[in-house]
Design an enzyme around this catalytic site. Structure first.
Site, mmCIF file in Angstrom:
data_model
loop_
_atom_site.group_PDB
_atom_site.id
_atom_site.type_symbol
_atom_site.label_atom_id
_atom_site.label_comp_id
_atom_site.label_asym_id
_atom_site.label_seq_id
_atom_site.Cartn_x
_atom_site.Cartn_y
_atom_site.Cartn_z
ATOM 1 N N GLU A 9 -28.953 3.644 3.892
ATOM 2 C CA GLU A 9 -28.749 2.467 4.745
ATOM 3 C C GLU A 9 -28.686 2.832 6.230
ATOM 4 O O GLU A 9 -28.228 2.034 7.049
ATOM 5 C CB GLU A 9 -27.462 1.717 4.336
ATOM 6 C CG GLU A 9 -27.341 1.354 2.879
ATOM 7 C CD GLU A 9 -28.429 0.427 2.353
ATOM 8 O OE1 GLU A 9 -29.296 0.012 3.139
ATOM 9 O OE2 GLU A 9 -28.409 0.142 1.136
ATOM 10 N N HIS A 52 -19.853 0.211 5.217
ATOM 11 C CA HIS A 52 -20.437 -0.562 4.120
ATOM 12 C C HIS A 52 -19.738 -0.196 2.814
ATOM 13 O O HIS A 52 -19.554 0.987 2.525
ATOM 14 C CB HIS A 52 -21.939 -0.253 4.020
ATOM 15 C CG HIS A 52 -22.588 -0.766 2.770
ATOM 16 N ND1 HIS A 52 -22.597 -2.097 2.420
ATOM 17 C CD2 HIS A 52 -23.257 -0.111 1.778
ATOM 18 C CE1 HIS A 52 -23.248 -2.245 1.271
ATOM 19 N NE2 HIS A 52 -23.648 -1.060 0.861
ATOM 20 N N HIS A 91 -18.695 -1.775 -1.506
ATOM 21 C CA HIS A 91 -19.030 -2.661 -2.626
ATOM 22 C C HIS A 91 -17.738 -3.257 -3.202
ATOM 23 O O HIS A 91 -17.341 -2.907 -4.312
ATOM 24 C CB HIS A 91 -19.759 -1.872 -3.721
ATOM 25 C CG HIS A 91 -21.068 -1.284 -3.316
ATOM 26 N ND1 HIS A 91 -21.766 -0.371 -4.088
ATOM 27 C CD2 HIS A 91 -21.829 -1.479 -2.208
ATOM 28 C CE1 HIS A 91 -22.899 -0.035 -3.488
ATOM 29 N NE2 HIS A 91 -22.955 -0.677 -2.328
ATOM 30 N N GLU A 101 -4.115 -15.528 7.924
ATOM 31 C CA GLU A 101 -4.563 -14.432 8.788
ATOM 32 C C GLU A 101 -6.095 -14.337 8.898
ATOM 33 O O GLU A 101 -6.601 -13.710 9.831
ATOM 34 C CB GLU A 101 -4.030 -13.094 8.261
ATOM 35 C CG GLU A 101 -2.581 -12.820 8.611
ATOM 36 C CD GLU A 101 -2.382 -12.580 10.104
ATOM 37 O OE1 GLU A 101 -2.853 -11.540 10.583
ATOM 38 O OE2 GLU A 101 -1.763 -13.413 10.767
ATOM 39 N N HIS A 131 -24.268 -7.468 -3.684
ATOM 40 C CA HIS A 131 -24.297 -6.062 -3.306
ATOM 41 C C HIS A 131 -22.999 -5.602 -2.620
ATOM 42 O O HIS A 131 -22.336 -4.696 -3.108
ATOM 43 C CB HIS A 131 -25.515 -5.803 -2.396
ATOM 44 C CG HIS A 131 -25.702 -4.377 -2.017
ATOM 45 N ND1 HIS A 131 -26.930 -3.781 -1.915
ATOM 46 C CD2 HIS A 131 -24.811 -3.403 -1.698
ATOM 47 C CE1 HIS A 131 -26.784 -2.510 -1.581
ATOM 48 N NE2 HIS A 131 -25.497 -2.263 -1.428
#
Ligand code: 13P
Ligand code: ZN
Length: 260
Positions: free
Chosen positions: A104, A128, A130, A158, A199
């Protein structure tokens, strides 16, 4: 950040990746210290980030496990230097047993480029992961920024404080290439957090603490949403539009009014 994310169940196997854009003074000192070390060959990034030409990035390796980063950084992450045009990288340190930066990397770099431009270099971290509750929600809610922003804001007071700008959503796409990088970075111009349907999530921040904080908050919000909607089809009450405006006023936030 890699270790905490793993402990929270965000990083099965090699799932997830992270990058840090070195400050100019850090890059200068790193280049000086590495001046006599052997460098890797130039490799195409698969996209171009001309505004980041010559910059250095600490980035996790493709196929490496986030849980191993703190245990053995030299094997699992690397310092990548971009060429002047921002089209290629070479490894200056790390990945000592071989490998390449995360698949990525195009998305990380295109996100860094847009964030550097818009924050004057204040944002340095792209993360990133999952997270399971959020991924589950992408099978249920319409894949639109508005639906996810409203659903997640409404779970905890919040949330609008932590992402007052809202949250972006990219429909399902093949990961790892330029196309998904372009779509994600377009949304990163408006948001600090972008969901990839079925994803995971990308977070952009000025520090590792904030990147992790956003990831955790958004996953927790999705979890609360999922608990509530498993209990009843329609919740009895929630935060009102007036409530969001009052939060924005008292916390001095620029809340995205188009989501109210
Ligand atoms: P990498 O191991 O290449 O970082 O891929 C993990 C991932 O989460 C892809 O989206
Ligand atoms: Zn992923």
């Amino acid at each position: 950040m890699c270790e905490i994310g793993d402990r929270l169940g965000f990083h099965e196997r090699n799932g997830g990746n992270a990058s840090y854009h070195l400050l100019p003074e850090e890059a200068k000192s790193a280049k000086k210290r590495l001046a006599k070390k052997k460098t890797g060959p130039w490799v195409d990034i698969g996209t171009s980030v001309p505004e980041l030409g010559g910059d250095l990035f600490l980035v996790t390796g493709s196929g490496k496990f986030m849980r191993n980063v703190a245990y053995d950084p030299e094997v699992n992450i690397c310092l990548a230097e971009l060429n002047a045009e921002g089209t290629q990288y070479r490894i200056r340190w790390g990945l000592s047993k071989g490998g390449r930066p995360t698949s990525e990397f195009p998305t990380h770099l295109m996100n860094h480029e847009v964030k550097t431009r818009l924050t004057g270099g204040a944002y340095r971290v792209i993360y990133h992961a999952h997270p399971p509750q959020l991924i589950a929600l992408t099978f249920v809610l319409p894949l639109r920024d508005r639906d996810f922003t409203r659903a997640l804001w409404n779970t905890m007071t919040e949330c609008p404080v932590i992402f007052p700008e809202g949250i972006g959503v990219v429909k399902w796409m093949v990961p790892g290439g330029r196309d998904i990088a372009v779509e994600t970075s377009k949304l990163m111009a408006k948001y600090n957090n972008v969901i990839w349907a079925h994803h995971g999530l990308f977070c952009a921040a000025d520090s590792f603490d904030n990147a992790m904080g956003q990831m955790e908050t958004i996953e927790k919000a999705a979890h609360i949403y999922n608990i509530v909607h498993s209990m009843v089809p329609k919740p009895r009450q929630g935060i009102t539009s007036e409530g969001y405006l009052a939060i924005a006023r008292d916390f001095h936030l620029e809340i995205s009014k188009r989501f109210l």
